[in-house]
Design a protein around this motif. Sequence first.
Motif, PDB file in Angstrom:
ATOM      1  N   GLU A   6      17.349   4.534  31.727  1.00 42.78           N
ATOM      2  CA  GLU A   6      18.124   4.771  30.508  1.00 42.78           C
ATOM      3  C   GLU A   6      18.076   3.580  29.565  1.00 42.78           C
ATOM      4  O   GLU A   6      18.095   3.742  28.345  1.00 42.78           O
ATOM      5  N   SER A   7      18.021   2.370  30.124  1.00 38.83           N
ATOM      6  CA  SER A   7      18.030   1.171  29.282  1.00 38.83           C
ATOM      7  C   SER A   7      16.789   1.105  28.385  1.00 38.83           C
ATOM      8  O   SER A   7      16.851   0.532  27.300  1.00 38.83           O
ATOM      9  N   TYR A   8      15.694   1.700  28.817  1.00 41.45           N
ATOM     10  CA  TYR A   8      14.493   1.729  27.986  1.00 41.45           C
ATOM     11  C   TYR A   8      14.765   2.491  26.692  1.00 41.45           C
ATOM     12  O   TYR A   8      14.367   2.063  25.615  1.00 41.45           O
ATOM     13  N   TRP A   9      15.436   3.616  26.814  1.00 41.31           N
ATOM     14  CA  TRP A   9      15.696   4.477  25.657  1.00 41.31           C
ATOM     15  C   TRP A   9      16.900   4.021  24.851  1.00 41.31           C
ATOM     16  O   TRP A   9      16.923   4.182  23.633  1.00 41.31           O
ATOM     17  N   GLN A  10      17.909   3.454  25.527  1.00 43.72           N
ATOM     18  CA  GLN A  10      19.136   3.075  24.842  1.00 43.72           C
ATOM     19  C   GLN A  10      19.094   1.671  24.255  1.00 43.72           C
ATOM     20  O   GLN A  10      19.781   1.399  23.272  1.00 43.72           O
ATOM     21  N   ILE A  11      18.330   0.773  24.847  1.00 45.33           N
ATOM     22  CA  ILE A  11      18.273  -0.609  24.377  1.00 45.33           C
ATOM     23  C   ILE A  11      16.879  -0.971  23.874  1.00 45.33           C
ATOM     24  O   ILE A  11      16.716  -1.493  22.777  1.00 45.33           O
ATOM     25  N   GLY A  12      15.878  -0.682  24.683  1.00 51.37           N
ATOM     26  CA  GLY A  12      14.510  -1.112  24.381  1.00 51.37           C
ATOM     27  C   GLY A  12      13.936  -0.527  23.099  1.00 51.37           C
ATOM     28  O   GLY A  12      13.489  -1.262  22.215  1.00 51.37           O
ATOM     29  N   LEU A  13      13.936   0.777  22.987  1.00 54.76           N
ATOM     30  CA  LEU A  13      13.335   1.400  21.800  1.00 54.76           C
ATOM     31  C   LEU A  13      14.106   1.128  20.517  1.00 54.76           C
ATOM     32  O   LEU A  13      13.483   0.875  19.481  1.00 54.76           O
ATOM     33  N   PRO A  14      15.442   1.147  20.509  1.00 55.77           N
ATOM     34  CA  PRO A  14      16.134   0.743  19.279  1.00 55.77           C
ATOM     35  C   PRO A  14      15.831  -0.698  18.887  1.00 55.77           C
ATOM     36  O   PRO A  14      15.693  -1.010  17.702  1.00 55.77           O
ATOM     37  N   LEU A  15      15.686  -1.570  19.866  1.00 64.38           N
ATOM     38  CA  LEU A  15      15.334  -2.958  19.588  1.00 64.38           C
ATOM     39  C   LEU A  15      13.934  -3.056  18.993  1.00 64.38           C
ATOM     40  O   LEU A  15      13.702  -3.788  18.021  1.00 64.38           O
ATOM     41  N   VAL A  16      13.002  -2.286  19.539  1.00 59.73           N
ATOM     42  CA  VAL A  16      11.636  -2.267  19.012  1.00 59.73           C
ATOM     43  C   VAL A  16      11.626  -1.731  17.583  1.00 59.73           C
ATOM     44  O   VAL A  16      10.921  -2.264  16.718  1.00 59.73           O
ATOM     45  N   LEU A  17      12.397  -0.709  17.310  1.00 60.71           N
ATOM     46  CA  LEU A  17      12.465  -0.159  15.960  1.00 60.71           C
ATOM     47  C   LEU A  17      13.049  -1.177  14.983  1.00 60.71           C
ATOM     48  O   LEU A  17      12.560  -1.330  13.866  1.00 60.71           O
ATOM     49  N   ALA A  18      14.082  -1.904  15.410  1.00 63.93           N
ATOM     50  CA  ALA A  18      14.670  -2.942  14.554  1.00 63.93           C
ATOM     51  C   ALA A  18      13.662  -4.053  14.275  1.00 63.93           C
ATOM     52  O   ALA A  18      13.566  -4.542  13.142  1.00 63.93           O
ATOM     53  N   GLY A  67       2.792   7.152  23.019  1.00 61.19           N
ATOM     54  CA  GLY A  67       2.236   6.327  21.950  1.00 61.19           C
ATOM     55  C   GLY A  67       2.199   7.030  20.611  1.00 61.19           C
ATOM     56  O   GLY A  67       2.543   6.451  19.583  1.00 61.19           O
ATOM     57  N   LEU A  68       1.794   8.280  20.604  1.00 64.46           N
ATOM     58  CA  LEU A  68       1.700   9.008  19.332  1.00 64.46           C
ATOM     59  C   LEU A  68       3.067   9.243  18.685  1.00 64.46           C
ATOM     60  O   LEU A  68       3.248   8.935  17.510  1.00 64.46           O
ATOM     61  N   PRO A  69       4.057   9.758  19.426  1.00 65.53           N
ATOM     62  CA  PRO A  69       5.379   9.889  18.802  1.00 65.53           C
ATOM     63  C   PRO A  69       5.990   8.535  18.435  1.00 65.53           C
ATOM     64  O   PRO A  69       6.655   8.414  17.406  1.00 65.53           O
ATOM     65  N   LEU A  70       5.755   7.526  19.275  1.00 64.05           N
ATOM     66  CA  LEU A  70       6.285   6.205  18.974  1.00 64.05           C
ATOM     67  C   LEU A  70       5.641   5.633  17.715  1.00 64.05           C
ATOM     68  O   LEU A  70       6.297   4.970  16.932  1.00 64.05           O
ATOM     69  N   TYR A  71       4.356   5.932  17.506  1.00 65.00           N
ATOM     70  CA  TYR A  71       3.710   5.485  16.272  1.00 65.00           C
ATOM     71  C   TYR A  71       4.406   6.092  15.063  1.00 65.00           C
ATOM     72  O   TYR A  71       4.656   5.406  14.070  1.00 65.00           O
ATOM     73  N   VAL A  72       4.720   7.374  15.140  1.00 61.77           N
ATOM     74  CA  VAL A  72       5.385   8.049  14.018  1.00 61.77           C
ATOM     75  C   VAL A  72       6.751   7.410  13.757  1.00 61.77           C
ATOM     76  O   VAL A  72       7.113   7.126  12.602  1.00 61.77           O
ATOM     77  N   VAL A  73       7.518   7.158  14.813  1.00 64.96           N
ATOM     78  CA  VAL A  73       8.843   6.540  14.657  1.00 64.96           C
ATOM     79  C   VAL A  73       8.698   5.134  14.075  1.00 64.96           C
ATOM     80  O   VAL A  73       9.444   4.747  13.172  1.00 64.96           O
ATOM     81  N   LEU A  74       7.732   4.359  14.575  1.00 59.24           N
ATOM     82  CA  LEU A  74       7.525   3.003  14.067  1.00 59.24           C
ATOM     83  C   LEU A  74       7.029   3.023  12.618  1.00 59.24           C
ATOM     84  O   LEU A  74       7.377   2.149  11.828  1.00 59.24           O
ATOM     85  N   GLY A  81      11.584  -0.185   6.064  1.00 59.78           N
ATOM     86  CA  GLY A  81      11.547  -1.615   5.772  1.00 59.78           C
ATOM     87  C   GLY A  81      10.900  -1.915   4.438  1.00 59.78           C
ATOM     88  O   GLY A  81      11.360  -2.764   3.671  1.00 59.78           O
ATOM     89  N   ARG A  82       9.834  -1.205   4.129  1.00 59.31           N
ATOM     90  CA  ARG A  82       9.152  -1.398   2.851  1.00 59.31           C
ATOM     91  C   ARG A  82      10.020  -0.937   1.691  1.00 59.31           C
ATOM     92  O   ARG A  82      10.052  -1.565   0.628  1.00 59.31           O
ATOM     93  N   ILE A  83      10.761   0.154   1.880  1.00 55.30           N
ATOM     94  CA  ILE A  83      11.657   0.642   0.819  1.00 55.30           C
ATOM     95  C   ILE A  83      12.767  -0.372   0.566  1.00 55.30           C
ATOM     96  O   ILE A  83      13.062  -0.693  -0.592  1.00 55.30           O
ATOM     97  N   VAL A  84      13.358  -0.901   1.641  1.00 48.04           N
ATOM     98  CA  VAL A  84      14.405  -1.922   1.473  1.00 48.04           C
ATOM     99  C   VAL A  84      13.832  -3.147   0.788  1.00 48.04           C
ATOM    100  O   VAL A  84      14.467  -3.743  -0.082  1.00 48.04           O
ATOM    101  N   ARG A  85      12.627  -3.506   1.132  1.00 49.70           N
ATOM    102  CA  ARG A  85      11.967  -4.672   0.509  1.00 49.70           C
ATOM    103  C   ARG A  85      11.807  -4.473  -0.997  1.00 49.70           C
ATOM    104  O   ARG A  85      12.071  -5.364  -1.791  1.00 49.70           O
TER     105      ARG A  85
END
Length: 92
Positions: A6-18, A67-74, A81-85
């Motif tokens: 669960e920690s992969y989905w609850q902590i790891g991926l949100p951290l990677v997205l940030a 990898g493919l869905p994660l690419y879309v999310v990233l 990030g570019r819009i905020v920039r």
Amino acid sequence: EGWDRESYWQIGLPLVLAVQVIATLLSTERMALAPFWILFGHLVAMVFVHPAGLDFGLMPLAVIFMGLPLYVVLFLGALSGRIVRRLTGLTT
């Protein structure tokens, strides 16, 4: 596997997205290429965390199906990030 916890989905991926959003804020790299750096790091981490003496089992499928869905999310993270920039006028 690491992604079974669960920690992969609850902590790891949100951290990677940030990290992706922050990296895009500070980088001038093309948005389409930016997620590949995170995905490459994820792949390297999967290889290093893999227990010695075992085959790679389902890891090739995980690279494809995660990898493919994660690419879309990233990519969406890079886009935000570019819009905020642009809205804030940040330049590097």
